[in-house]
Design an enzyme around this catalytic site. Structure first.
Site, mmCIF file in Angstrom:
data_model
loop_
_atom_site.group_PDB
_atom_site.id
_atom_site.type_symbol
_atom_site.label_atom_id
_atom_site.label_comp_id
_atom_site.label_asym_id
_atom_site.label_seq_id
_atom_site.Cartn_x
_atom_site.Cartn_y
_atom_site.Cartn_z
ATOM 1 N N GLU A 1 -37.215 -32.194 -11.370
ATOM 2 C CA GLU A 1 -38.546 -31.845 -11.855
ATOM 3 C C GLU A 1 -38.818 -32.327 -13.268
ATOM 4 O OE1 GLU A 1 -38.441 -27.365 -13.142
ATOM 5 O OE2 GLU A 1 -36.819 -27.750 -11.717
ATOM 6 N N HIS B 1 -41.753 -27.492 -10.989
ATOM 7 C CA HIS B 1 -40.412 -27.170 -10.459
ATOM 8 C C HIS B 1 -40.264 -27.631 -9.005
ATOM 9 C CE1 HIS B 1 -36.643 -25.161 -10.303
ATOM 10 N NE2 HIS B 1 -37.049 -24.030 -9.738
#
Length: 281
Positions: free
Chosen positions: A256, A150
Site C-alpha cells: 500500500e 491499505h
C-alpha cells in the site's frame, strides 16, 4: 466479484470497456476491482464484519489521520468506519469516475479535534485503477496526520508472490520491534513462513507485484504520487484474526501507498493530495 451483505450501502462503477468496481459508503471503502476481461484483483475476507462501527477486512481501507497505534485515536484512524457521501459519479468515453467525501462532525471531533474534509476519487479504465486521496484543513489551526490506502491485493498463493522495486530502500521491521533494515535484493519473496510487516521509506514511484509460475498468473504495476512510504503486510499462518479464515493469509498481500514516517503538517485552509495507481500488466 467479492460477496457483500445485501443490505450494505454501496456504489457500483462500470467503465464503457467493462471494468468494474464496488465501493462501500461505509468507510469510503473500495471492496472490488475487476479489470476488463479480467478477474477480481482485491481480497475481501468472507468473515469480514460490516455495519456501523465495523472495520472491513480487505479491499482498500482509507487510513486517516493515524497509522496503526501511532497516535492517540482509534487504530488506523477514524475514516474507515464512518459514513461517506457521494459527491460525483460520471461515466466518460473510456472511464468511470466516483468521488466520495467525508467531513468532520461532532463524533469525529470527539476522537480527533480538528475540522477537515477527505475526498476519495476512484477512476476506472480498462486495466487500471486510480485512487486519489485529498485532505483539506477546514479549521483555523494547523494539524498533523498520517494516511494510507491499505490495499489487500488478491493472490492465488502467497508463497509464489514477489514484490519488485524496493531494492535499496530502508524499512522498519514491525515484527522485529521496529528494527531498521535495508532491502538489498531486487525481489522481496513472500514465503509465508511467518508474518511480514514492513514500513518502507522513500519508496520509488513504481513497484511490481507478481505471482510467479509458468507463466506468471498475474502482475500488477503500482505507481505512487505524493506518498513517500509503502507498507508490506501479511499476518502469516498463526494470525489469530477472528475476521479472517485460517487459510485466508495465503490469498492476499497488503502492498500500500502510505505517508507514515514524516507526518504531513497541513496549515489552516490548505490541502494535500496523493495518488495510488494499479495497472494489470
Amino acid at each position: 466479484m467479492n460477496a457483500l451483505p445485501p443490505n450494505e450501502a454501496l456504489v457500483h462503477l462500470q467503465s464503457p470497456d467493462g471494468s468494474r468496481a464496488t465501493v462501500l459508503l461505509h468507510g469510503g471503502h473500495l471492496v472490488s476491482w475487476i479489470p476488463a476481461g479480467g478477474q477480481e484483483q482485491l481480497y475481501l475476507s468472507p468473515q469480514s464484519r460490516f455495519g456501523a462501527g465495523a472495520s472491513v477486512r480487505g479491499g482498500v481501507p482509507v487510513i486517516f489521520p493515524q497509522f496503526a497505534e501511532q497516535g492517540p485515536g482509534p487504530r488506523h484512524g477514524l475514516a474507515r468506519n464512518r459514513p461517506w457521501q457521494v459527491v460525483q459519479q460520471d461515466r466518460g468515453r473510456d472511464d468511470a469516475l466516483l468521488v466520495l467525501r467525508l467531513q468532520d462532525d461532532e463524533a469525529t471531533r470527539a476522537a480527533w479535534p480538528h475540522a477537515f474534509a477527505l475526498e476519495l476519487t476512484v477512476r476506472l479504465t480498462a486495466q487500471q485503477l486510480d485512487l486519489e486521496l485529498a485532505v483539506d484543513n477546514l479549521g483555523d489551526q494547523p494539524f498533523d496526520f498520517q494516511a494510507a490506502l491499505h490495499s489487500y491485493w488478491r493472490v492465488d498463493a502467497l508463497t509464489h508472490t514477489v514484490v519488485q522495486g524496493l531494492q535499496g530502500c530502508r524499512y522498519q521491521d514491525q515484527v522485529a520491534g521496529g528494527a531498521e533494515g535495508v532491502q538489498h535484493s531486487s525481489r522481496l519473496e513472500l514465503l509465508g513462513q511467518g508474518p511480514i510487516d514492513r514500513i518502507v521509506h522513500e519508496v520509488p514511484g513504481g513497484l511490481g507485484l507478481t505471482e510467479m509460475g509458468p507463466p506468471p498468473a498475474r502482475r500488477l504495476a503500482l505507481a505512487f504520487e505524493g506518498f513517500e512510504d509503502a507498507v508490506v503486510w501479511n499476518p502469516g499462518p498463526q494470525h489469530g484474526l477472528s475476521d479472517l479464515p485460517a487459510d485466508g493469509w495465503q490469498h492476499f498481500v497488503c502492498l500500500e501507498a502510505a505517508q507514515i514516517q514524516r507526518r504531513i503538517h497541513l496549515p489552516a485552509g490548505e490541502s494535500w493530495v496523493a495518488r495510488q495507481s494499479a495497472r494489470c500488466v
